[in-house]
Design a protein around this motif. Structure first.
Motif, mmCIF file in Angstrom:
data_model
loop_
_atom_site.group_PDB
_atom_site.id
_atom_site.type_symbol
_atom_site.label_atom_id
_atom_site.label_comp_id
_atom_site.label_asym_id
_atom_site.label_seq_id
_atom_site.Cartn_x
_atom_site.Cartn_y
_atom_site.Cartn_z
ATOM 1 N N UNK A 84 0.831 -1.201 0.000
ATOM 2 C CA UNK A 84 0.000 0.000 0.000
ATOM 3 C C UNK A 84 0.864 1.249 0.000
ATOM 4 N N UNK A 87 2.280 1.880 -3.351
ATOM 5 C CA UNK A 87 1.223 2.314 -4.262
ATOM 6 C C UNK A 87 0.883 3.777 -4.032
ATOM 7 N N UNK A 88 0.965 4.216 -2.771
ATOM 8 C CA UNK A 88 0.616 5.595 -2.449
ATOM 9 C C UNK A 88 1.748 6.556 -2.785
ATOM 10 N N UNK A 91 1.874 8.115 -6.837
ATOM 11 C CA UNK A 91 1.273 9.398 -7.227
ATOM 12 C C UNK A 91 2.042 10.602 -6.697
ATOM 13 N N UNK B 369 -5.329 9.043 -4.493
ATOM 14 C CA UNK B 369 -5.307 7.883 -3.604
ATOM 15 C C UNK B 369 -6.709 7.322 -3.417
ATOM 16 N N UNK B 372 -7.307 4.675 -5.737
ATOM 17 C CA UNK B 372 -6.633 3.409 -5.440
ATOM 18 C C UNK B 372 -7.290 2.703 -4.258
ATOM 19 N N UNK B 373 -7.450 3.433 -3.156
ATOM 20 C CA UNK B 373 -7.877 2.777 -1.911
ATOM 21 C C UNK B 373 -9.358 2.930 -1.612
ATOM 22 N N UNK B 386 -5.953 4.075 5.068
ATOM 23 C CA UNK B 386 -5.389 2.961 4.317
ATOM 24 C C UNK B 386 -3.893 2.767 4.511
#
Lengths: 140, 404
Positions: A84, A87-88, A91, B369, B372-373, B386
């Motif tokens: 996670x 993934x964050x 961006x 985000x 995504x989450x 998250x």
């Protein structure tokens, strides 16, 4: 004038349970990208936002995080939280003009080290095409 | 009951006269104090009657409640931070809090981080179509409306225009969009905010749907809120009547309109940040961040930042002590820590002495985000941030089903 070929600086945060890259160099005689260096982390979640950003700020052209598959993580849910986190961060990097392709999370497992070595090679190729990171471009 | 809607107004004539739309909140909070349901009320008041100088006040005397009656649009006080820093996170007193949706969301985010005790709070949210920064508001009124800012006794943002009421009772109207194109008007984060009705609070009040009556449209959003509200009605502090179908429709329509305009603003504001060429993007942000004077204002104002021992402090080794401007790491670390839970309150940008568009960047990232989450900060106490948690559901999903 001879232009020196750009060799990307890549830093790997490798989970100690699943990534045997350093060993592999001896066993399979695979060749890693010349400016690749790695550090062992207890779990891929050790490569938190601070260390990844610091790696970029310190001049890394690419950061590779190797971690276990979610269900194989020794620490229950930590590899998932690493996933996670990465993934964050993508961006965020993209927003300030650092291509998110420079950061990669590779799920791996102890038996897949050879595959990881291959993935490292292709990662290095990608970074090579992208050129030096904007962080290091400013420095020179 | 949770989910009930009312048209409500205060039964106290004095309150109705001083408040903007029926004085429901003032009377409700007065009841809460009178009946000892709360020990104190945290509300916002104009200091010395100056509309551009709003301050948070802690009121424990029911008779003082009337001083906070009436809406203030030219203030943006930091309610969540105030509860956390100065009221011990409501750990030792029962508190009723009045605030905008972003205040409520900030409080809920701090509740998730165990900085505020929600059991002791009664959240009274007010609909918000935007706030103005005091300086900009004064300038707008002086230059665009051509009146003395001190003559203004009320502002209103309604149907895309800014309406001001003067001392002599006359009103003046200007198109908000025109004003905002000239950089007057609402604060930047308010323009792009899409949470207009605070349904995450216990009680949501507002004037949408009342059709210019001196009343408020009240939606009860939790059982705790229902209990207090019903008792206030029974005790005779508030008069209610059920809203007709038209009022509910009207409220929904106005909310929808406001959200659409917010989405448009998001597009126009994010487009330049996204469309800069990749090579220039880094230089752009480097230039912006190089103006930083490292005052730590953004960190101190952010309702989401809560670490006691912050990693950005000089003795933590992450940031070079005494280096000015700080490296870009300073901002990246701060943003990385809050971006998953940004409630778009705009406080970081408000306090920034260098005028770096921090809130814009953080909120833009927050939106990305969300894709995504699927996490909406501050809307639900149960869902966890998250980046700070892994849910059991995610843990049992096979890797291919996870989209991040």
């Amino acid at each position: 004038m001879i232009m020196e070929e750009f060799e990307p600086k890549i830093l790997g945060f490798l989970c100690r349970w699943c990534c045997d890259l350093p060993d592999l160099r001896g066993i399979l005689e695979t060749r890693h990208p010349p400016r690749f260096c790695s550090t062992e982390v207890i779990c891929s979640c050790g490569a938190n936002e601070f260390l990844v950003l610091k790696a970029f700020a310190g001049g890394a052209d690419g950061v590779l995080v190797g971690g276990c598959l979610a269900e194989e993580c020794r620490y229950m849910r930590d590899s998932l939280s690493a996933r996670k986190e990465i993934a964050a961060l993508k961006p965020l990097l993209e927003a300030i003009g650092v291509s998110s392709e420079r950061l990669r999370l590779e799920p791996s497992s102890p038996s897949e080290s050879a595959m990881l070595a291959e993935k490292l090679g292709s990662f290095a190729q990608t970074i090579k095409q992208l050129g030096p990171s904007p962080f290091s471009r400013r420095r020179c | 009951m949770k989910g009930d809607m009312y048209l409500a107004w205060s039964s106290d004539d004095e309150v109705v006269k001083r408040a903007d739309s029926g004085g429901v909140i003032t009377s409700l909070l007065k009841f809460a104090l009178d009946s000892k349901r709360v020990d104190a009320v945290l509300a916002v008041k104009a200091r010395d009657g100056n509309r551009y100088d709003g301050i948070p006040v802690l009121i424990s005397d029911p008779e003082e409640m009337i001083d906070t009656a009436g809406a203030l649009h030219c203030v943006s006080v930091n309610i969540p931070r105030c509860i956390k820093e100065y009221l011990n996170g409501a750990s030792d007193m029962k508190l009723a809090v009045v605030g905008k949706p972003c205040d409520m969301r900030g409080i809920i985010e701090l509740v998730k981080r165990e900085q505020i005790n929600l059991d002791n709070l009664l959240l009274v949210g007010v609909n918000c179509s935007g706030t103005l920064s005091p300086v900009v508001a004064k300038e707008t009124i002086l230059k665009e409306f051509g009146v003395d800012p001190l003559d203004v006794v009320g502002e209103e943002i309604e149907d895309g225009s800014l309406i001001i009421t003067l001392k002599d009772g006359t009103t003046k109207t200007k198109d908000l969009k025109e004003l905002e194109e000239k950089d007057y008007g609402r604060r930047e984060n308010c323009r792009r905010c899409e949470v207009k009705i605070p349904t995450m609070a216990d009680i949501a009040c507002g004037k949408w749907g009342v059709n210019s009556r001196k009343a408020s449209f009240v939606e009860v959003c939790s059982d705790k809120g229902a209990q207090v509200f019903d008792e206030a009605v029974r005790a005779g502090y508030i008069n209610v009547e059920p809203p007709n179908h038209k009022a509910i429709e009207e409220r929904k329509r106005k909310e929808q309109e406001a959200i659409e305009s917010a989405l448009q603003w998001q597009e126009t504001e994010f487009a330049p940040l996204k469309n800069i060429a990749v090579e220039e993007k880094f230089d752009y942000w480097q230039r912006q961040f190089s103006r930083c004077v490292k005052c730590y204002g953004c960190r101190d104002a952010c309702p989401i930042c809560y670490c006691k021992d912050c990693i950005l402090e000089a003795d933590r080794g992450a940031i070079e002590p005494g280096e000015l401007p700080p490296t870009i790491m300073f901002h990246l670390i701060r943003i990385a820590h809050v971006m998953d839970s940004c409630v778009n309150c705009g406080q970081c940008q408000d306090v920034c002495s260098a005028g770096i568009p921090l809130a814009r960047l953080t909120f833009m990232l927050n939106k990305e985000l969300f894709d995504i989450f699927k996490y909406e900060p501050g809307m639900d106490v149960e869902s966890r941030p998250p980046l700070r948690s892994v849910t059991d559901k995610e843990l049992t999903m096979p890797g291919v089903e996870l989209s991040f």
